[in-house]
Design a protein around this motif. Structure first.
Motif, mmCIF file in Angstrom:
data_model
loop_
_atom_site.group_PDB
_atom_site.id
_atom_site.type_symbol
_atom_site.label_atom_id
_atom_site.label_comp_id
_atom_site.label_asym_id
_atom_site.label_seq_id
_atom_site.Cartn_x
_atom_site.Cartn_y
_atom_site.Cartn_z
ATOM 1 N N ALA A 196 0.839 -1.206 0.000
ATOM 2 C CA ALA A 196 0.000 0.000 0.000
ATOM 3 C C ALA A 196 0.872 1.254 0.000
ATOM 4 C CB ALA A 196 -0.940 -0.006 1.204
ATOM 5 N N LEU A 197 1.898 1.263 0.831
ATOM 6 C CA LEU A 197 2.810 2.417 0.858
ATOM 7 C C LEU A 197 3.473 2.606 -0.500
ATOM 8 C CD1 LEU A 197 4.441 1.845 4.344
ATOM 9 C CD2 LEU A 197 3.003 3.797 3.714
ATOM 10 N N GLY A 198 3.973 1.525 -1.071
ATOM 11 C CA GLY A 198 4.652 1.597 -2.362
ATOM 12 C C GLY A 198 3.758 2.104 -3.477
ATOM 13 N N ARG A 254 -8.482 0.531 -0.918
ATOM 14 C CA ARG A 254 -7.698 -0.494 -0.227
ATOM 15 C C ARG A 254 -6.951 -1.355 -1.243
ATOM 16 N NH1 ARG A 254 -12.919 -4.217 0.902
ATOM 17 N NH2 ARG A 254 -12.984 -5.000 -1.227
ATOM 18 N N LEU A 255 -5.851 -1.894 -0.802
ATOM 19 C CA LEU A 255 -5.058 -2.804 -1.617
ATOM 20 C C LEU A 255 -5.184 -4.181 -0.997
ATOM 21 C CD1 LEU A 255 -2.940 -2.609 -3.993
ATOM 22 C CD2 LEU A 255 -1.251 -2.836 -2.195
ATOM 23 N N ILE A 256 -5.430 -5.184 -1.807
ATOM 24 C CA ILE A 256 -5.559 -6.550 -1.321
ATOM 25 C C ILE A 256 -4.276 -7.297 -1.655
ATOM 26 C CG2 ILE A 256 -6.858 -8.707 -1.470
ATOM 27 C CD1 ILE A 256 -9.251 -6.947 -2.471
ATOM 28 N N THR A 257 -3.641 -7.833 -0.609
ATOM 29 C CA THR A 257 -2.420 -8.613 -0.769
ATOM 30 C C THR A 257 -2.633 -9.927 -0.036
ATOM 31 O OG1 THR A 257 -1.110 -6.580 -0.804
ATOM 32 C CG2 THR A 257 0.085 -8.623 -0.412
ATOM 33 N N ALA A 285 -5.437 -0.021 3.674
ATOM 34 C CA ALA A 285 -5.821 1.266 3.102
ATOM 35 C C ALA A 285 -5.097 2.357 3.889
ATOM 36 C CB ALA A 285 -7.324 1.478 3.193
ATOM 37 N N LEU A 286 -4.702 3.389 3.186
ATOM 38 C CA LEU A 286 -3.998 4.503 3.818
ATOM 39 C C LEU A 286 -4.899 5.738 3.858
ATOM 40 C CD1 LEU A 286 -0.563 4.171 1.984
ATOM 41 C CD2 LEU A 286 -1.217 3.241 4.215
#
Length: 125
Positions: free
Chosen positions: A24-26, A108-111, A117-118
């Motif tokens: 998410a940060l990247g 949100r990013l799903i990994t 989410a940020l």
């Protein structure tokens, strides 16, 4: 203040949480030093990996009580709504923990089994 909201399947490991936070940060050209806190909902307060990730990152984990429908979430999961009462655990937690007038940096990013989410505190960019 930037808060990483975390949602996950039951029993995830710390590495999975950290991988989602890093992804998410990247995706926003940020690194771990940009974070002020992690956040999750009361529904996930027993997930040890979230708190272990917080310790590894040297960040407080904010447990947000009563996160429900939030019109500021960007994504909606039927599973999240059914199990946690929120359209997006990670987005709702990040927004609530970042405070009044917080906004999401993106959906949100799903990994794997983790969503991240940020949210940034303050008004519009």
């Amino acid at each position: 203040m930037i808060v990483a909201g975390i949602g996950c399947r039951k029993g995830v490991d710390t590495a999975g949480i950290l991988a989602a936070v890093d992804a998410a940060l990247g995706s926003h050209d940020l690194d771990r030093s940009s974070l002020s806190a992690l956040a999750t909902t009361a529904f996930k307060r027993d997930e040890a990996a979230i708190f272990a990730a917080g310790r590894e990152l040297g960040l407080e984990v904010i447990v947000v009580e009563g996160v429900g429908v939030d019109e500021n979430t960007l994504t909606h999961s039927d599973i999240s709504r059914a199990t946690a009462g929120s359209p997006s655990v990670s987005e709702s937690a990040a927004l609530a923990a970042a405070g009044k007038d917080a906004r999401l940096l993106g959906p949100r990013l799903i990994t794997g089994a983790v969503t991240c989410a940020l949210a940034v505190s303050g008004g519009p960019a």
